[in-house]
Design a protein around this motif. Structure first.
Motif, PDB file in Angstrom:
ATOM      1  N   HIS A  21       1.286  -3.462  17.099  1.00 29.84           N
ATOM      2  CA  HIS A  21       1.961  -3.646  15.808  1.00 29.84           C
ATOM      3  C   HIS A  21       3.328  -4.310  15.970  1.00 29.84           C
ATOM      4  N   GLY A  22       3.805  -4.433  17.208  1.00 30.20           N
ATOM      5  CA  GLY A  22       5.056  -5.131  17.455  1.00 30.20           C
ATOM      6  C   GLY A  22       6.278  -4.225  17.374  1.00 30.20           C
ATOM      7  N   PRO A  23       7.427  -4.786  17.732  1.00 33.78           N
ATOM      8  CA  PRO A  23       8.644  -3.975  17.840  1.00 33.78           C
ATOM      9  C   PRO A  23       9.356  -3.704  16.518  1.00 33.78           C
ATOM     10  N   ASP A  24       8.970  -4.414  15.461  1.00 32.78           N
ATOM     11  CA  ASP A  24       9.669  -4.253  14.181  1.00 32.78           C
ATOM     12  C   ASP A  24       9.154  -3.019  13.449  1.00 32.78           C
ATOM     13  N   GLY A  25      10.056  -2.085  13.143  1.00 32.54           N
ATOM     14  CA  GLY A  25       9.678  -0.882  12.414  1.00 32.54           C
ATOM     15  C   GLY A  25       9.083   0.214  13.272  1.00 32.54           C
ATOM     16  N   ALA A  26       9.287   0.160  14.586  1.00 35.81           N
ATOM     17  CA  ALA A  26       8.719   1.167  15.483  1.00 35.81           C
ATOM     18  C   ALA A  26       9.265   2.557  15.154  1.00 35.81           C
ATOM     19  N   ILE A  27       8.422   3.549  15.358  1.00 34.58           N
ATOM     20  CA  ILE A  27       8.830   4.949  15.265  1.00 34.58           C
ATOM     21  C   ILE A  27       9.140   5.428  16.673  1.00 34.58           C
ATOM     22  N   VAL A  28      10.343   5.930  16.888  1.00 32.30           N
ATOM     23  CA  VAL A  28      10.768   6.378  18.218  1.00 32.30           C
ATOM     24  C   VAL A  28      11.029   7.882  18.162  1.00 32.30           C
ATOM     25  N   LEU A  29      10.392   8.617  19.071  1.00 31.33           N
ATOM     26  CA  LEU A  29      10.436  10.080  19.085  1.00 31.33           C
ATOM     27  C   LEU A  29      11.260  10.572  20.270  1.00 31.33           C
ATOM     28  N   LEU A  30      12.280  11.387  19.984  1.00 35.96           N
ATOM     29  CA  LEU A  30      13.152  11.947  21.018  1.00 35.96           C
ATOM     30  C   LEU A  30      12.991  13.466  21.032  1.00 35.96           C
ATOM     31  N   HIS A  31      12.667  13.996  22.190  1.00 36.30           N
ATOM     32  CA  HIS A  31      12.316  15.408  22.335  1.00 36.30           C
ATOM     33  C   HIS A  31      13.542  16.311  22.426  1.00 36.30           C
TER      34      HIS A  31
END
Length: 280
Positions: A20-30
């Motif tokens: 889906h590419g890098p634009d709008g990525a969801i990034v999860l930090l634990h």
């Protein structure tokens, strides 16, 4: 699973939906003391957003490098991650942080990666001067911050204490079995792991999170706050304060969930994130 080299360190991360590419990525930090594995049951439920989803082992956790000594404060983590975001060309990020990861997310969204972040999700996060619970995930956390504490306890006794106290972070500990406990404790089960764990504890510094508290009011980013109603480590009143002070925020309170809400309420957390992303 991928490895990226940032600053002097190797960071490990999981990505799903990279096509889906890098634009709008969801990034999860634990949170502390877990790792990217904490999102294992959340990630598949975010696939329907048609956005790439990244779950990162922050420095000194999981399969990322365990550099001791190093800066694993929320600012140190944010410094590494801001470089990782640039290397991966991530933009319009929906940044999701649980517990400690929420503190790191606040630094990134207000200071170090402000231009790359579109929206913020804070889940039972540390905030203001609340950076740890007094007796979780180890007993007497204030004493654990003393520099000589790693030399006062064996690896075996430290692991035993973790296994006794970690279940206090969930609402229903009857399902918190040995296999799950192993996920949380195996990474610390060595002399280096012990030093890293205590380094993380020493750097849970209230001034570091409080330094961005006033910036949250001026951030002007859509923000979702998710909180376990029964969180005994980061009480609900902290989430309510964040909701009052962040103008573009909504608060979702999940009954029957404790601090380890990713264990207690997987479907509800994933559903709230999906609804939020769908409205952006």
């Amino acid at each position: 699973r991928h490895i990226a080299h940032v600053i002097h360190y190797d960071l490990s991360y999981i990505v799903q939906g990279a096509e889906h590419g890098p634009d709008g990525a969801i990034v999860l930090l634990h949170d502390f003391p877990s790792g990217a594995f904490a999102w294992d049951h959340i990630i598949p439920q975010l696939a329907g957003t048609n956005q790439a989803v990244y779950a990162i082992d922050m420095l000194g956790y999981g399969l990322s490098e365990f550099p001791w000594p190093s800066d694993t404060s929320i600012w140190g983590h944010a410094d590494c991650l801001s470089m990782l975001f640039a290397d991966l060309n991530l933009r319009n990020i929906v940044l999701v942080g649980h517990g400690l990861g929420g503190g790191v997310a606040q630094v990134l969204a207000t200071r170090l990666s402000r231009s790359r972040i579109k929206a913020l999700v804070l889940i039972d996060t540390i905030a203001y001067e609340d950076t740890f619970a007094p007796n979780w995930p180890l007993p007497d956390m204030k004493k654990c911050q003393e520099p000589d504490q790693p030399h006062q306890i064996s690896v075996e006794d430290m692991i035993k204490q973790l296994r006794e106290t970690l279940p206090k972070g969930v609402h229903d500990d009857s399902r918190f079995n040995d296999d799950i406990l192993n996920d949380y404790t195996d990474q610390w089960n060595s002399d280096l792991g012990k030093e890293m764990l205590y380094q993380h504890i020493r750097l849970l510094l209230p001034n570091y999170s409080n330094a961005v508290a006033s910036d949250l009011r001026l951030m002007e980013k859509p923000t979702l706050i998710i909180w376990g109603e029964d969180d005994q480590q980061m009480p609900l009143k902290l989430g309510q304060r964040l909701h009052r002070e962040i103008a573009q925020s909504e608060l979702v309170v999940i009954p029957g969930a404790g601090h380890m809400i990713l264990f207690d309420a997987v479907d509800q957390v994933a559903g709230a994130i999906n609804d939020f992303v769908g409205k952006l």
